[in-house]
Design an enzyme around this catalytic site. Structure first.
Site, PDB file in Angstrom:
ATOM      1  N   LEU A  37       3.143  -3.268   6.624  1.00  0.00           N
ATOM      2  CA  LEU A  37       2.114  -2.953   7.378  1.00  0.00           C
ATOM      3  C   LEU A  37       2.040  -1.186   7.514  1.00  0.00           C
ATOM      4  O   LEU A  37       2.886  -0.613   8.057  1.00  0.00           O
ATOM      5  CB  LEU A  37       2.459  -3.257   8.796  1.00  0.00           C
ATOM      6  CG  LEU A  37       1.487  -4.365   9.331  1.00  0.00           C
ATOM      7  CD1 LEU A  37       1.756  -4.682  10.646  1.00  0.00           C
ATOM      8  CD2 LEU A  37       0.034  -4.178   9.227  1.00  0.00           C
ATOM      9  N   HIS A  38       1.480  -0.803   6.493  1.00  0.00           N
ATOM     10  CA  HIS A  38       1.589   0.725   6.285  1.00  0.00           C
ATOM     11  C   HIS A  38       0.960   1.472   7.481  1.00  0.00           C
ATOM     12  O   HIS A  38       1.755   2.275   8.127  1.00  0.00           O
ATOM     13  CB  HIS A  38       0.607   1.091   5.099  1.00  0.00           C
ATOM     14  CG  HIS A  38       0.882   0.275   4.003  1.00  0.00           C
ATOM     15  ND1 HIS A  38       2.031   0.535   3.116  1.00  0.00           N
ATOM     16  CD2 HIS A  38       0.242  -0.723   3.211  1.00  0.00           C
ATOM     17  CE1 HIS A  38       1.985  -0.231   1.966  1.00  0.00           C
ATOM     18  NE2 HIS A  38       1.162  -0.813   2.107  1.00  0.00           N
TER      19      HIS A  38
END
Ligand code: RIB
Ligand code: CA
Length: 309
Positions: free
Chosen positions: A237-238
């Site tokens: 989940l950048h």
């Protein structure tokens, strides 16, 4: 109250970042500026409006910015995000308006009139670099830029050397990294440790809310590419790490280093050359985040998302 502008190319992970910001009472979103990146601009601006409507916030001002990088041709990432950019959940035609003003002019106007604005940059840096080029006076007006981009120990995710946001517009990144602005960088080295594993995705689905279900469906789609590529137990989940840094900086660790952007060699185009060990003597120009408490990160996300519809 932290006043922010979110510059973004939604993108499922951008969407989670926008939702986290809209769920945080200590954050005031002055506007959302869309940029071409994961998918073309017509979709990133539409997706940003869909996410605002999902969060029950049709009052948020959404602006369209650059449709292509400053010098290079646009490279998109439908192979990760799907053709819509938000594949997974059922989407709709947003009713809330797109603002008529160009995103770059909104950024300039807001920075000139408002103190202490933080720019949260989740996509290619084209809008930010264009604003700095058109209005150099705004550089000293920016309180901080927190961006997702780059990589060092993890290498790249688009080429062996480059991460997508920097790779798409390396010339824009070069301008931003040289502007002398307080810069916090969330690279692949930390975002690859923020994996949306099955139990973590189930926590969103288990909320029993529209946003929870929508988020779980987004992550179910988003993770397939990275799990196949890295063999990881979930998709990284950048972008939400950018917003989480504002809410809980204590869960992150990093170091002030010098970062230069490669724009000469096609082989390493868009590489963030991170002087982690200080061997060059070049002046540090960014705080490079390398690690996080991933359980604390997901606990924060789930806790905050419970306030959304
Ligand atoms: O490399 C990951 C970054 O590129 C994320 O911001 C993702 O949304 C894409 O923009
Ligand atoms: Ca993004």
């Amino acid at each position: 109250m932290q006043k922010i502008i979110i510059d973004t190319d939604p993108g499922q992970d951008d969407a989670v970042a926008i939702l986290l910001a809209l769920a945080a009472p200590e954050i005031k979103v002055l506007g959302i500026t869309a940029v071409a990146g994961n998918v073309p601009l017509a979709l990133t601006e539409k997706n940003a409006r869909i996410i605002c409507e999902l969060a029950g916030r049709p009052d948020i001002k959404v602006f369209a910015g650059a449709a292509r990088p400053m010098k290079r041709e646009l490279v998109t990432a439908e192979y990760v995000h799907g053709k819509t950019g938000l594949n997974g959940p059922e989407l709709w035609e947003p009713k809330m308006p797109l603002q008529p003003q160009h995103a770059v002019d909104f950024i300039i106007e807001t920075l000139r009139s408002t103190d202490d604005v933080i720019l949260c940059v989740l996509g290619p840096l084209t809008n930010i670099a264009m604003a700095l080029t058109k209005a150099p006076d705004i550089a000293v007006r920016i309180k901080q830029i927190v961006l997702m981009g780059g990589g060092c120990f993890e290498g790249g995710n688009t080429t062996p050397a480059a991460e997508f946001n920097i790779y798409v517009d390396p010339h824009a990144a070069k301008i931003v990294f040289a502007a002398g602005i307080d810069l916090v960088v969330m690279p692949l080295d930390v975002t690859h440790k923020a994996l949306a594993t099955r139990p973590r995705v189930a926590a969103f689905a288990g909320m029993g809310t529209k946003v929870g279900r929508f988020t779980a469906e987004m992550l179910d789609f988003f993770e397939r590419f990275d799990m196949a590529k890295y063999g990881s137990e979930g998709g990284p989940l950048h972008d939400p790490n950018v917003i989480a840094y504002l809410l809980a900086p204590e869960i992150y660790t990093g170091r002030d280093v010098n970062i230069e952007i490669e724009t000469a060699s096609e082989l390493t185009m868009g590489m963030t050359v991170v002087d982690w060990w200080g061997v060059t003597g070049r002046t540090p120009n960014a705080r490079y985040i390398r690690d996080l408490d991933s359980d604390a990160f997901f606990d924060l996300l789930v806790r905050r998302f419970k306030s959304l519809p």
